[in-house]
Design an enzyme around this catalytic site. Structure first.
Site, short mmCIF file in Angstrom:
data_model
loop_
_atom_site.label_atom_id
_atom_site.label_comp_id
_atom_site.label_asym_id
_atom_site.label_seq_id
_atom_site.Cartn_x
_atom_site.Cartn_y
_atom_site.Cartn_z
N LYS A 68 48.97 34.48 35.05
CA LYS A 68 48.01 35.58 34.87
C LYS A 68 48.65 36.87 34.34
CE LYS A 68 44.60 34.25 38.41
NZ LYS A 68 43.79 34.77 39.51
N ASP A 105 37.84 38.22 38.50
CA ASP A 105 37.92 38.07 39.96
C ASP A 105 37.14 39.15 40.70
OD1 ASP A 105 39.43 35.73 39.94
OD2 ASP A 105 41.33 36.82 39.90
#
Ligand code: ATR
Length: 283
Positions: A68, A105
């Site tokens: 990420k 997220d």
């Protein structure tokens, strides 16, 4: 014939990812002819992989552990959430052929609460966030966006909590676990982002916080979904708090990516939740 739209999830390892189940459910539900596959990439291969998406016929995809931060560094454009969180979990190629990176997220965290307890942020002022890892950053970003006035971040390694407080500004305060109990009675929302009680991480018998002192109106939520009822949520339920489990965050964070790649904003249905739950239970 229209070109087949293809997307992926990549990580190292990747075989346990449930993202293919989620996206293939939606492809089928909306009668779309695309594909979504898990593709494993080592850290050495990852840069080349994401810089050659178009040549591979891929429109974009999801990025998970450990890529990420590398995705954040390598994409050409980033959305505001990715900038604030410092990590990218969703990639797409835009109309100008630029590789875009987003972080969904925080969106998934808030959308799950919106779906389960629509009043969760109404008048909510104080949040207690347990943990200061990558997931905590996304939760803090979501809570600040929803207008929380004060957020206390509690972490075993207090320096990590202090770094988040410095990054996100004066509404965020850092504390160690020795102080955590003192914040329970004033919190409107308590979020567990630690791996305490996560399956395979040495399940704690008791979560190290007494929730009986919480406000009767307080909400408890966990970002961990294996087990579905974590020790934290079990204690919160026993204390009479309203609880939201973490499975919905996984489902909702997938929505913006699907829309980017396949052009349809998909619905998180009870049927999808059950499919993922069945898969979690059989593993
Ligand atoms: P993620 O990206 O999922 O948030 P992470 O960065 O590994 O994962 O963070 C895990 C979090 O769980 C951290 O806040 C960690 O605390 P430290 O920063 O002190 O390591 C917390 N955590 C893990 N095991 C813990 C334990 N036994 N007691 C307290 N906190 C724990």
């Amino acid at each position: 014939m229209a070109e087949m739209k293809q997307a992926f999830v990549t990580g190292f390892p990747i075989k346990h990812s449930r993202s293919p189940l989620i996206h293939n459910y939606w492809l089928q539900r909306y009668g779309l002819s695309g594909s979504y596959k898990a593709i494993e990439n080592s850290p050495e291969n990852f840069p080349n992989f994401i810089q050659t998406l178009a040549e591979q016929g891929l429109r974009g995809g999801n990025v998970t552990i450990p890529h990420k931060e590398a995705a954040f560094a390598l994409c050409e454009k980033r959305d505001a959430a990715a900038e604030a969180i410092g990590a990218v979990n969703t990639l797409w190629i835009d109309a100008e052929n630029h590789l875009n990176g987003g972080n969904t997220d925080a969106y998934g965290f808030a959308a799950n609460l919106d779906a389960q307890l629509p009043d969760w942020d109404a008048g909510a002022k104080i949040a207690l966030v347990l943990g200061a890892g990558g997931a905590s950053r996304a939760v803090l970003y979501a809570l600040l966006n929803r207008g929380f006035e004060k957020i206390i971040v509690v972490n075993r390694t207090v320096e990590r909590a202090q770094a988040l407080a410095a990054h996100f500004g004066s509404k965020v305060e850092a504390a160690g676990w020795d102080e955590a109990q003192g914040f329970v009675s004033s919190a409107d929302l308590i979020v567990n982002t630690t791996s305490l009680g996560m399956s395979g991480h040495g399940e704690a018998q008791e979560f190290p916080l007494h929730l009986a002192q919480a406000k009767p109106t307080a909400i408890a939520t966990d970002i961990v979904y294996i087990p579905l009822e974590t020790p934290f949520l079990r204690q919160a339920r026993q204390a009479g708090l309203r609880c939201v489990d973490g499975l919905g965050m996984l489902l909702h964070q997938a929505v913006p990516g699907f829309e980017h790649w396949f052009g349809v904003c998909p619905e998180v249905t009870d049927e999808l939740r059950q499919i993922i739950l069945d898969d979690v239970l059989k593993s």
